[in-house]
Design a protein around this motif. Structure first.
Motif, PDB file in Angstrom:
ATOM      1  N   VAL A 206     -19.753  17.212 -40.060  1.00  0.00           N
ATOM      2  CA  VAL A 206     -21.125  17.922 -39.730  1.00  0.00           C
ATOM      3  C   VAL A 206     -20.810  19.351 -39.357  1.00  0.00           C
ATOM      4  N   ASP A 207     -21.240  20.212 -40.165  1.00  0.00           N
ATOM      5  CA  ASP A 207     -20.708  21.741 -40.161  1.00  0.00           C
ATOM      6  C   ASP A 207     -21.751  22.223 -38.968  1.00  0.00           C
ATOM      7  N   LYS A 208     -22.833  21.943 -38.752  1.00  0.00           N
ATOM      8  CA  LYS A 208     -23.704  22.617 -37.628  1.00  0.00           C
ATOM      9  C   LYS A 208     -25.089  21.992 -37.898  1.00  0.00           C
TER      10      LYS A 208
ATOM     11  N   LEU B 186     -35.373  21.743 -35.837  1.00  0.00           N
ATOM     12  CA  LEU B 186     -33.862  21.581 -35.943  1.00  0.00           C
ATOM     13  C   LEU B 186     -33.647  22.149 -37.392  1.00  0.00           C
ATOM     14  N   SER B 187     -32.185  22.674 -37.550  1.00  0.00           N
ATOM     15  CA  SER B 187     -31.751  22.665 -39.152  1.00  0.00           C
ATOM     16  C   SER B 187     -30.332  22.024 -38.953  1.00  0.00           C
ATOM     17  N   ALA B 188     -29.923  21.643 -39.952  1.00  0.00           N
ATOM     18  CA  ALA B 188     -28.479  20.746 -40.065  1.00  0.00           C
ATOM     19  C   ALA B 188     -27.627  21.165 -41.471  1.00  0.00           C
TER      20      ALA B 188
ATOM     21  N   ARG C 197     -15.197  29.828 -43.915  1.00  0.00           N
ATOM     22  CA  ARG C 197     -15.297  29.958 -42.458  1.00  0.00           C
ATOM     23  C   ARG C 197     -14.382  28.944 -41.819  1.00  0.00           C
ATOM     24  N   ARG C 198     -14.790  27.571 -42.584  1.00  0.00           N
ATOM     25  CA  ARG C 198     -14.197  26.296 -42.073  1.00  0.00           C
ATOM     26  C   ARG C 198     -12.519  26.486 -42.232  1.00  0.00           C
TER      27      ARG C 198
ATOM     28  N   ALA D 178     -26.974  22.430 -29.403  1.00  0.00           N
ATOM     29  CA  ALA D 178     -26.243  22.753 -31.001  1.00  0.00           C
ATOM     30  C   ALA D 178     -25.191  21.428 -30.995  1.00  0.00           C
ATOM     31  N   VAL D 179     -24.907  21.027 -32.138  1.00  0.00           N
ATOM     32  CA  VAL D 179     -23.722  20.063 -32.615  1.00  0.00           C
ATOM     33  C   VAL D 179     -22.815  20.907 -33.616  1.00  0.00           C
ATOM     34  N   ASP D 180     -21.532  20.938 -33.269  1.00  0.00           N
ATOM     35  CA  ASP D 180     -20.697  21.784 -34.178  1.00  0.00           C
ATOM     36  C   ASP D 180     -19.321  21.104 -34.699  1.00  0.00           C
ATOM     37  N   ASP D 181     -19.145  21.273 -35.884  1.00  0.00           N
ATOM     38  CA  ASP D 181     -17.639  21.040 -36.453  1.00  0.00           C
ATOM     39  C   ASP D 181     -17.344  19.652 -35.967  1.00  0.00           C
ATOM     40  N   ILE D 182     -18.133  18.495 -36.436  1.00  0.00           N
ATOM     41  CA  ILE D 182     -17.577  17.020 -36.468  1.00  0.00           C
ATOM     42  C   ILE D 182     -16.898  16.792 -37.526  1.00  0.00           C
ATOM     43  N   MET D 183     -15.607  16.445 -37.431  1.00  0.00           N
ATOM     44  CA  MET D 183     -14.887  16.113 -38.687  1.00  0.00           C
ATOM     45  C   MET D 183     -14.600  14.600 -38.623  1.00  0.00           C
TER      46      MET D 183
END
Length: 431
Positions: free
Chosen positions: A148-150, A196-198, A238-239, A338-343
């Motif tokens: 989940v990138d963003k 929301l955007s994802a 960026r990742r 925000a939700v960020d960077d779920i690997m």
């Protein structure tokens, strides 16, 4: 504030969900709006797995026969357009009140953890539409969420009494991976407004979910689509850069070292001349006191179509523990920003023990950055393995205390939280 929020999402809307320009074309049944309850049923149909847990081994054995449909190279696959994968899903909370109970919070808002589950399922469905093989009744691919990138919010909370609509499509492809852009809208005065955007990243694997599989290349048909694809390339870069600069690999920057040293000096007891005598500054809280933990037994009910634990379930449980942590820390109801960077580092097997540990790692004004660490252990083996690390940004109704690290390890958590907080796009919009 509302005007600014709508402006932010409207800018994204032109790229993420141009419902006319992107979906124009042949009118086939695939382009209708799905009901939220149809998404999982559609995924089961595409993959062809059993809904009976006792038969899951046999069903997965049967999927091995689909390996002959896998392409030996990406060039062997037909190119697809962005509008080929475009999908809309309706969550009719307003027009079908019987759905509300599942999505309702005690504050009469929508449970964001449930939204995470829906986004995860939608992202997989979109990728199956992009990779559809017309000659095969079932897909030979196993498509799973990798990252989940963003997720950025444009609104503090959602009404449980108005319909919600999701839309999305594949926006970038590599050889075996796909980026999916999704948006969520809520009905207001007979018009859907973006909230929301994802951005999710999905990977394709073979029918046994053992090795990578090729996905269809993407045709770009407009400058807007070229920009979306370019952004996908930038996101990938960026990742990679963010991972290379991880504090688990690289030392903090000079500015970050100064930040930690200044925080350390501010906690020294002025009555003594000792580095070991620590006191909290006014309105300060030690980081270690912000922890909350939970344990789940992973039952078959929470399995995905490949008989592993559904990624959306993991996100929901992590989010709800993170929300409780932010609520307990701030002393008032927090809103997700925000939700960020779920690997998704490792799959979670059915029957595992799921350990979640949540901690506030950075605060600023009304904002609370929460990190949730997920690890599993089998019932037979007591060894713990990390499966996910979740990063959530919350906004409290009032200003929150400053969080202070005691140890070097906590200092690294603080800096990592600060980095994730600084990467958020929607803070000023929601403020």
């Amino acid at each position: 504030m509302r005007r600014a929020a709508l402006r932010l999402c409207t800018l994204s809307k032109g790229l993420l969900a141009p419902s006319r320009g992107l979906t124009q074309g042949s009118q086939n049944p695939e382009e209708r709006i799905f009901h939220i309850n149809e998404v999982r049923a559609k995924l089961l149909e595409i993959v062809g797995v059993s809904t009976n847990w006792r038969d899951h081994v046999k069903a997965m054995e049967e999927r091995k026969l689909l390996s002959s449909f896998l392409a030996e190279s990406q060039k062997a696959l037909p190119s697809r357009r962005m509008k080929d994968s475009y999908t809309e899903v309706l969550l009719p909370l307003g027009s079908q009140p019987e759905l509300r109970e599942k999505y309702l919070t005690v504050q009469n808002t929508v449970r964001f953890g449930r939204i995470l589950e829906d986004l995860d399922s939608l992202g997989v469905l979109i990728c199956y539409k992009h990779t559809k093989i017309h000659s095969a009744k079932m897909s030979p691919l196993s498509i799973v969420t990798a990252l989940v990138d963003k997720i950025d919010m444009c609104k503090k909370s959602l009404s449980p009494e108005q319909d919600i609509k999701f839309s999305g499509h594949v926006s970038w492809v590599g050889k075996t991976s796909m980026e999916v852009k999704m948006q969520m809208f809520q009905l207001h005065d007979n018009e859907f407004f973006p909230v929301l955007s994802a951005t999710f990243v999905m990977v394709a694997r073979d029918s046994e979910n053992k090795r990578p599989a090729f996905v269809n290349p993407l045709i770009l048909e407009s400058p807007e689509e070229e920009e979306l694809f370019r952004q996908g390339e930038l996101n990938k870069g960026r990742r990679v850069a963010f991972s290379s600069a991880s504090l688990l690999k690289m030392a903090p920057t000079a500015e970050e070292r100064t930040t930690i040293h200044d925080m350390f000096l501010s906690t020294l007891d002025p009555k003594t001349i000792s580095f070991r005598s620590r006191v909290l500054p006014p309105n300060g809280v030690w980081m270690e006191s912000s922890k909350l933990k939970s344990l789940d037994i992973c039952h078959p009910q929470e399995r995905n179509i490949f008989n592993r634990i559904f990624g959306g379930f993991l996100m929901r449980r992590a989010y709800e523990l993170g929300w409780a942590t932010a609520c307990n820390f701030g002393g008032s109801r927090p809103f997700i920003v925000a939700v960020d960077d779920i690997m998704f580092q490792k799959p979670v097997e059915v029957g595992s023990l799921l350990f979640l540990s949540s901690q506030v790692c950075f605060t600023q004004e009304n904002y609370i950055q929460v990190r949730v660490h997920s690890e599993v252990a089998s019932l037979q083996d007591k060894e713990h393995m990390t499966t996910n690390v979740f990063h959530f940004t919350f906004m409290s109704e009032k200003e929150v205390p400053l969080v202070f690290p005691r140890t070097y390890g906590e200092s690294m958590l603080y800096l990592d939280g600060q980095r994730h907080f600084s990467s958020m796009h929607s803070l000023e919009t929601l403020k």
